[in-house]
Design a protein around this motif. Structure first.
Motif, PDB file in Angstrom:
ATOM      1  N   ASP A 146      -2.340  31.771 -96.985  1.00 55.15           N
ATOM      2  CA  ASP A 146      -2.029  31.537 -98.297  1.00 55.15           C
ATOM      3  C   ASP A 146      -0.653  31.199 -98.593  1.00 55.15           C
ATOM      4  OD1 ASP A 146      -5.157  31.571 -99.495  1.00 55.15           O
ATOM      5  OD2 ASP A 146      -4.535  33.313-100.159  1.00 55.15           O
ATOM      6  N   ASP A 147      -0.106  32.475 -98.036  1.00 55.40           N
ATOM      7  CA  ASP A 147       1.780  31.782 -98.432  1.00 55.40           C
ATOM      8  C   ASP A 147       2.236  31.078 -97.214  1.00 55.40           C
ATOM      9  OD1 ASP A 147       1.908  34.258 -99.515  1.00 55.40           O
ATOM     10  OD2 ASP A 147       2.678  35.792 -97.861  1.00 55.40           O
ATOM     11  N   ARG A 150       0.488  27.675 -99.245  1.00 55.62           N
ATOM     12  CA  ARG A 150       1.553  26.958-100.369  1.00 55.62           C
ATOM     13  C   ARG A 150       3.225  26.851 -99.633  1.00 55.62           C
ATOM     14  NH1 ARG A 150      -0.081  32.194-102.667  1.00 55.62           N
ATOM     15  NH2 ARG A 150       0.601  33.209-101.336  1.00 55.62           N
ATOM     16  N   SER A 151       3.506  27.702 -98.439  1.00 59.47           N
ATOM     17  CA  SER A 151       4.934  26.643 -98.007  1.00 59.47           C
ATOM     18  C   SER A 151       5.007  25.491 -97.815  1.00 59.47           C
ATOM     19  CB  SER A 151       5.474  27.979 -97.457  1.00 59.47           C
ATOM     20  OG  SER A 151       5.981  29.383 -97.940  1.00 59.47           O
TER      21      SER A 151
END
Length: 157
Positions: A146-147, A150-151
Motif C-alpha cells: 500500500d505504501d 501511494r508513493s
C-alpha cells in the motif's frame, strides 16, 4: 538492524544532508550489475523510484518481490525503478537479482559513493522523484504494498 532498517556506515566524504522533499537530488553515474552504464539524468522527465538496498539486507529481501511487482504494474505508464545496491560486488548482485527475479536496473555501489551522496544511513531507503526532477518523498525502511502504491501514484504526474 532496527525498525525495518539495516544501518550502514558511510564513507568520510558523505554529504552533510540527504536530498530533501522539493529539492533536485544529486545526479550520479554508475554501472549496473550487468555492465550497463546508467545515470539518474538518463531518466529526466520521468517518474523515478530510486531505491537503495542490498542482497544482505533482510528487509530489502522481503520487499524486493513487491518492488518488482510494482515496477511491472507501472513501467508501461512510464515509472522507472532504479536500484542502488551498496557494499557488494556485481557478481553478488547479479546472482541475487536472478534468484529474486528482479528486472529493473540495479546500480553497483560497492564503495558506497552514491549512498554517500544521498546520505543513506540505512537500507532500504527510497527516494520518489517526480517527472519535474524534484524529490517528492523520502522513505526510510521497508515499505508495504500500500505504501508503494501511494508513493508511486504521487510521482506519476
Amino acid at each position: 538492524q532496527t525498525d525495518g532498517v539495516t544501518k550502514v556506515e558511510l564513507p568520510a566524504n558523505a554529504a552533510d544532508v540527504s536530498p530533501q522533499v522539493g529539492s533536485v537530488p544529486p545526479n550520479f553515474s554508475g554501472v549496473t550489475y550487468d555492465g550497463t552504464a546508467v545515470s539518474l539524468a538518463d531518466y529526466a522527465g520521468k517518474p523515478v523510484w530510486l531505491t537503495f538496498g542490498a542482497s544482505w539486507c533482510p528487509d530489502c529481501r522481503v520487499e524486493a518481490p513487491d518492488i518488482e511487482a510494482a515496477y511491472q504494474a507501472n513501467k508501461d505508464q512510464g515509472l522507472v525503478v532504479l536500484g542502488v545496491f551498496i557494499s557488494e560486488s556485481a557478481d553478488d548482485i547479479a546472482g541475487y537479482a536472478d534468484r529474486a527475479g528482479l528486472s529493473f536496473p540495479i546500480t553497483v555501489d560497492q564503495q558506497e559513493a552514491i549512498a554517500a551522496a544521498y546520505r543513506t544511513m540505512g537500507v532500504p531507503t527510497h527516494f520518489f522523484i517526480g517527472p519535474d526532477g524534484k524529490v517528492r518523498e523520502v522513505r526510510i525502511g521497508a515499505l508495504s504494498k500500500d505504501d508503494m502504491a501511494r508513493s508511486i501514484a504521487a510521482i506519476m504526474n
